[in-house]
Scaffold this active site. Structure first.
Site, PDB file in Angstrom:
ATOM      1  N   HIS A 187      44.066  35.329  35.658  1.00 43.17           N
ATOM      2  CA  HIS A 187      44.541  35.690  34.309  1.00 43.17           C
ATOM      3  C   HIS A 187      45.018  37.033  34.336  1.00 43.17           C
ATOM      4  O   HIS A 187      45.439  37.689  35.304  1.00 43.17           O
ATOM      5  CB  HIS A 187      43.171  35.606  33.375  1.00 43.17           C
ATOM      6  CG  HIS A 187      42.098  36.556  33.904  1.00 43.17           C
ATOM      7  ND1 HIS A 187      42.199  37.772  33.287  1.00 43.17           N
ATOM      8  CD2 HIS A 187      40.817  36.760  34.569  1.00 43.17           C
ATOM      9  CE1 HIS A 187      41.225  38.692  33.775  1.00 43.17           C
ATOM     10  NE2 HIS A 187      40.345  37.754  34.278  1.00 43.17           N
TER      11      HIS A 187
ATOM     12  N   CYS B 289      37.395  38.367  36.142  1.00 44.32           N
ATOM     13  CA  CYS B 289      37.632  37.416  37.410  1.00 44.32           C
ATOM     14  C   CYS B 289      38.843  38.168  38.231  1.00 44.32           C
ATOM     15  O   CYS B 289      38.723  39.131  39.076  1.00 44.32           O
ATOM     16  CB  CYS B 289      37.915  36.181  37.047  1.00 44.32           C
ATOM     17  SG  CYS B 289      36.280  35.332  36.826  1.00 44.32           S
TER      18      CYS B 289
END
Length: 226
Positions: free
Chosen positions: A177, A193
């Site tokens: 992302h 993440c």
């Protein structure tokens, strides 16, 4: 004669003393920051036509090796494969012909929880973000108030785009992302993440379809995340 010598000594000594003062008072010379090449500036320019207009990023906040660039492909994977290397802080998209597009990444604790092969099962522009139970438990003061989630926007921790990785039809909870903290690219951070510059995740999102194969290399144990 003695007076003359004394006078000369005073003049010389005074000059040396003055020279020493001038030298000591000289401002320290700081190395000049390397100029940002125009093509790099263009890659990270503002994107005013986005659903949520994005400001420009100063690529100088990270080491130049983390700027988006075409490199010799080190992965040996077929074209169209994403390879995530959390140790080196790079994501490679194999292009074929021995080349890959390399993106700098930031790695969070959630980004170390998975290794192996997965598939991009879903793509999202300006995704909604909800902190995980582990994040809320680890930092309740920070994440508790947003436990119900945040809508997409420039302040959203998932940034402008997200790729959702599944394995065997099940969500791995692993995300690639964007980020609203560009300085964190190339570093290990406490949460999240795999994050890219917003301009980079937009570029990657555009290049890869649903169904893209993703290889996540195992992380070297023992690293402490900040």
């Amino acid at each position: 004669m003695i007076a003359d010598i004394t006078r000369r000594g005073f003049i010389i000594g005074g000059t040396l003393a003055l020279g020493g003062c001038v030298q000591a008072a000289r401002a320290p010379v700081e190395p000049l920051a390397p100029a940002i090449p125009p093509d790099v500036q263009a890659m990270y320019a503002a994107l005013p036509n986005e659903e949520h207009p994005l400001p420009a990023i100063d690529p100088g906040v990270v080491d130049p090796r983390f700027w988006r660039q075409v490199v010799r492909d080190p992965t040996g994977e077929p074209a169209g494969t994403i390879t995530v290397d959390t140790n080196e802080r790079f994501l490679h998209l194999s292009l074929g012909g021995g080349q890959a597009m390399r993106y700098g990444i930031g790695v969070g604790k959630e980004g170390l929880a998975f290794a192996g092969t997965a598939t991009v099962a879903r793509k999202a522009a300006w995704p909604r973000w909800t902190p995980t139970a582990n994040m809320i438990r680890r930092e309740p003061e920070r994440y508790g108030p947003v436990a119900g989630g945040l809508p997409g926007g420039v302040e959203n921790p998932l940034g402008a785009r997200a790729l959702y990785l599944y394995q065997g039809g099940r969500d791995t909870l692993y995300r690639i992302h964007g980020t609203n903290e560009p300085w964190s690219i190339g570093t290990a951070i406490s949460s999240g993440c795999i994050r890219l510059f917003n301009q980079d995740i937009i570029d990657l999102h555009r290049r890869v379809p649903v169904g893209t194969r993703v290889v996540v290399l195992a992380h070297a144990p023992g690293e402490v995340l900040g």
